[in-house]
Design a protein around this motif. Structure first.
Motif, PDB file in Angstrom:
ATOM      1  N   SER A 255      -6.292   9.711   0.510  1.00  0.00           N
ATOM      2  CA  SER A 255      -5.503   8.336  -0.118  1.00  0.00           C
ATOM      3  C   SER A 255      -5.552   7.418  -0.662  1.00  0.00           C
TER       4      SER A 255
ATOM      5  N   LEU B  51      -1.865  10.992  -2.954  1.00  0.00           N
ATOM      6  CA  LEU B  51      -1.954  11.305  -1.447  1.00  0.00           C
ATOM      7  C   LEU B  51      -1.241  12.648  -1.722  1.00  0.00           C
TER       8      LEU B  51
ATOM      9  N   TYR C 208       1.841  11.193  -5.718  1.00  0.00           N
ATOM     10  CA  TYR C 208       1.730  10.090  -6.390  1.00  0.00           C
ATOM     11  C   TYR C 208       3.101   9.631  -6.644  1.00  0.00           C
TER      12      TYR C 208
ATOM     13  N   TYR D 206       2.572   5.232   0.589  1.00  0.00           N
ATOM     14  CA  TYR D 206       2.688   6.894   1.035  1.00  0.00           C
ATOM     15  C   TYR D 206       2.642   7.139   2.885  1.00  0.00           C
TER      16      TYR D 206
ATOM     17  N   VAL E  93       5.709  10.131  -0.058  1.00  0.00           N
ATOM     18  CA  VAL E  93       5.754   9.035  -0.981  1.00  0.00           C
ATOM     19  C   VAL E  93       6.686   8.491  -1.602  1.00  0.00           C
TER      20      VAL E  93
ATOM     21  N   CYS F 152      -9.511  12.888  -6.195  1.00  0.00           N
ATOM     22  CA  CYS F 152      -8.380  11.592  -5.927  1.00  0.00           C
ATOM     23  C   CYS F 152      -9.131  10.738  -6.315  1.00  0.00           C
TER      24      CYS F 152
ATOM     25  N   TYR G  67      -4.797   3.617  -2.551  1.00  0.00           N
ATOM     26  CA  TYR G  67      -3.759   2.947  -2.902  1.00  0.00           C
ATOM     27  C   TYR G  67      -4.012   1.582  -4.076  1.00  0.00           C
TER      28      TYR G  67
END
Length: 588
Positions: A240, A446, A388, A256, A270, A427, A242
């Motif tokens: 993940s 995520l 997302y 998430y 999410v 990611c 953020y």
């Protein structure tokens, strides 16, 4: 743009050659008009950056050629006095090409001028002074540390003014005003102008501090409510990211989550609360907690969104949210998805091709009265699902559909270089889509890599709730453990299976589900349609029963009971001996 009267400059003589008194009155009128325009421009700032830029645009070039503002870091809040030493961070403005006012980056970093002696007296006096005061020459050198592209070395004469910035309660920093050679030096009247500029700027900075404090509290609140780590479950790997919104934006409500479910399944969630405020962050926390509670009831995705919608309406109609809820089953290798107004997930197939999954979006959470649907999709082993929030694909310069297509292309490009791409690499590569200058929303991401669950490692039966069912369960368990080469675990496993099945038979009215799963642990699950969750208790000396769960607690590595919408599941796990685990999970 309103024209600036040139404050502090010599005006061209008129044909009538006005007298000195008239010239003084005209200069005074120019200063007043300049201060009125400057005050309005500074006051328009909605936050710290806009306030300081307003000062720069008001002052350069009308009053000075460069402005250097040094603010305390961190800015003081509350009633108490901030601790020393005084640490100042540079914000600088100068005239760029044409009449543009440019802000130079704070490349010089913080400086720590001495806060004792004459400089402290200057600040406490709250009055601006010329920079040629001998007692503060060393501090002036620190304050005017060279900045790229800024005329920070004053020409000879009084071409530097330093004014303290005082808010309602605290000293906030200083402002330095510089004039280059070829322009008249500052006069005593210009000190009065500088004092007014410093007052308006300090009030603007002070007004922005409650917002900054609220934003920092909301940021901390939001980060605390996001999962500190992702669960480690057999059959799926997770990663993940953020990213909060840009510094000038308020905090949002993106979140998430990944929630383990019975049978090695996992719920992937999410969501995004609409709006940007502390209320949004608080509502996000309430909705996330509600989703966790609903998920542990093992409700289907559409039921989770239905009850989440009800909860959002109880919280108030002023906020709505989007949410995507998916359940991945590594044994059936299927995906159940329900969407409440959220951007659809992307699937990176094992062959490296990307696909935007066609999941029809329902209404956002909080609308009320709108049904949700669950869609079943294949989840191929080796595939990667990406969930997302819209901050990843949408910005001021790009609509959401264009962003999703760019995201799909980026996933395929990463897979073309490394197959399969590690989740962390994937990611990080996805986040390079973001445009820092156009991004004004949070981003939650995520990623789930589907490893699946080999059928050889699963044994599953349905048993009628009859007195002889416990014996049948022991027999089936014995066969499965012999097939897996786990004969050394047979006695303890048979005993625990018998006790848990016996308890299920006592309350069940429909067939009982018995499932064994082999990974690095041996997991047994017994499900029935009774909502009565068993509790461990100590049997008395004369009791004939009541020792079942006590034995499970003593023999199992861990155990528990999960209440479902259709009943419950009682489970326990045992550690598989090292010599058998080394053979690998796919060996029969």
């Amino acid at each position: 743009m309103e024209p600036h009267p040139r404050a502090g400059t010599n005006t061209a003589p008129s044909a009538q050659q006005p007298g000195e008194a008239e010239r003084g009155a005209e200069a005074q009128s120019d200063r007043l008009r300049f201060l009125d325009l400057a005050a309005r421009r500074i006051a328009r700032g909605a936050d710290l950056d806009e306030t300081l830029r307003g000062l720069g645009e008001a002052v350069v070039p009308a009053f000075a050629d460069a402005v250097l503002v040094h603010l305390r870091e961190p800015l003081p809040t509350g009633e108490g006095q901030p601790a020393e030493p005084l640490v100042l961070r540079l914000h600088s403005f100068a005239q760029g090409p044409g009449d543009a006012v440019t802000a130079a980056p704070a490349g010089a970093g913080p400086v720590r001028p001495t806060v004792t002696g004459p400089f402290a007296e200057l600040l406490l006096a709250r009055q601006p002074v010329f920079g040629d005061v001998p007692e503060i020459e060393s501090v002036v050198t620190e304050l005017l540390e060279p900045v790229a592209g800024m005329p920070t070395t004053p020409a000879p004469g009084r071409r530097l003014i330093i004014a303290p910035l005082y808010g309602r309660r605290h000293l906030l920093g200083t402002v330095a005003l510089l004039r280059a050679a070829g322009r008249p030096a500052f006069t005593a009247d210009d000190l009065l102008v500088a004092a007014q500029l410093a007052t308006h700027t300090a009030l603007g900075v002070d007004a922005s501090m409650p917002y900054g404090h609220e934003a920092s509290v909301a940021d901390a609140l939001q980060l605390r409510m996001l999962p500190s780590s992702l669960p480690e479950t057999t059959g799926v790997r997770l990663a993940s990211r953020y990213l909060p919104a840009a510094e000038t934006s308020q905090v949002g409500g993106d979140w998430y989550d990944a929630i383990p479910l019975p049978g090695n399944r996992v719920a992937l969630v999410v969501g995004d609360v609409m709006g940007h405020s502390m209320t949004s962050a608080a509502m996000m926390g309430q909705l996330r907690t509600t989703v966790q509670t609903l998920a542990r009831l093992d409700l289907p995705p559409e039921e989770v969104l239905y009850h989440l919608d009800e909860q959002a309406q109880r919280l108030g109609s002023e906020h709505m949210a989007t949410c995507l809820y998916a359940i991945y089953d590594p044994i059936s290798q299927r995906l159940l998805v329900a969407d409440a107004g959220h951007p659809p997930p992307l699937l990176l197939h094992p062959d490296g091709s990307g696909e935007v999954l066609q999941v029809p979006p329902g209404a956002p959470i909080g609308v009320g009265g709108v049904p949700f649907e669950t869609w079943e999709l294949p989840a191929p082993t080796g595939g990667t699902l990406l969930l997302y929030t819209d901050g990843l694909v949408e910005s001021r310069n790009r609509d959401v559909w264009t962003g999703m297509e760019l995201l799909r292309v980026r996933l395929e490009a990463v897979a073309a270089r490394v197959a399969p791409p590690p989740l962390d690499m994937l990611c990080d590569a996805v986040l390079t889509l973001l445009d820092p200058d156009a991004r004004d929303d949070d981003v939650a991401l995520l990623a789930a890599r589907f490893d699946g669950f080999a059928p050889l490692n699963v044994a599953y039966w349905f048993l009628s709730p009859q007195p002889q069912t416990a014996g049948r369960a022991r027999q089936l368990t014995r066969r499965a453990l012999h097939r897996w080469g786990l004969g050394s675990m047979l006695d303890a496993t048979e005993l625990m299976v018998s006790e848990v099945v016996t308890n299920a038979v006592r309350y069940a009215s429909r067939p009982i589900a018995l499932r064994l799963l082999r990974t690095d642990v041996l997991r047994c699950e017994v499900g029935d349609d009774s909502p009565q969750v068993p509790r461990m208790r100590r049997a008395q000396a004369g009791d004939e029963g009541g020792r079942g769960l006590f034995l499970v607690d003593q023999l199992a590595l861990r155990w528990g009971a999960t209440l479902l919408s259709t009943g419950k599941v009682v489970w326990f796990e045992q550690q598989i001996p090292e010599e058998y685990r080394q053979r690998g999970p796919d060996v029969a």
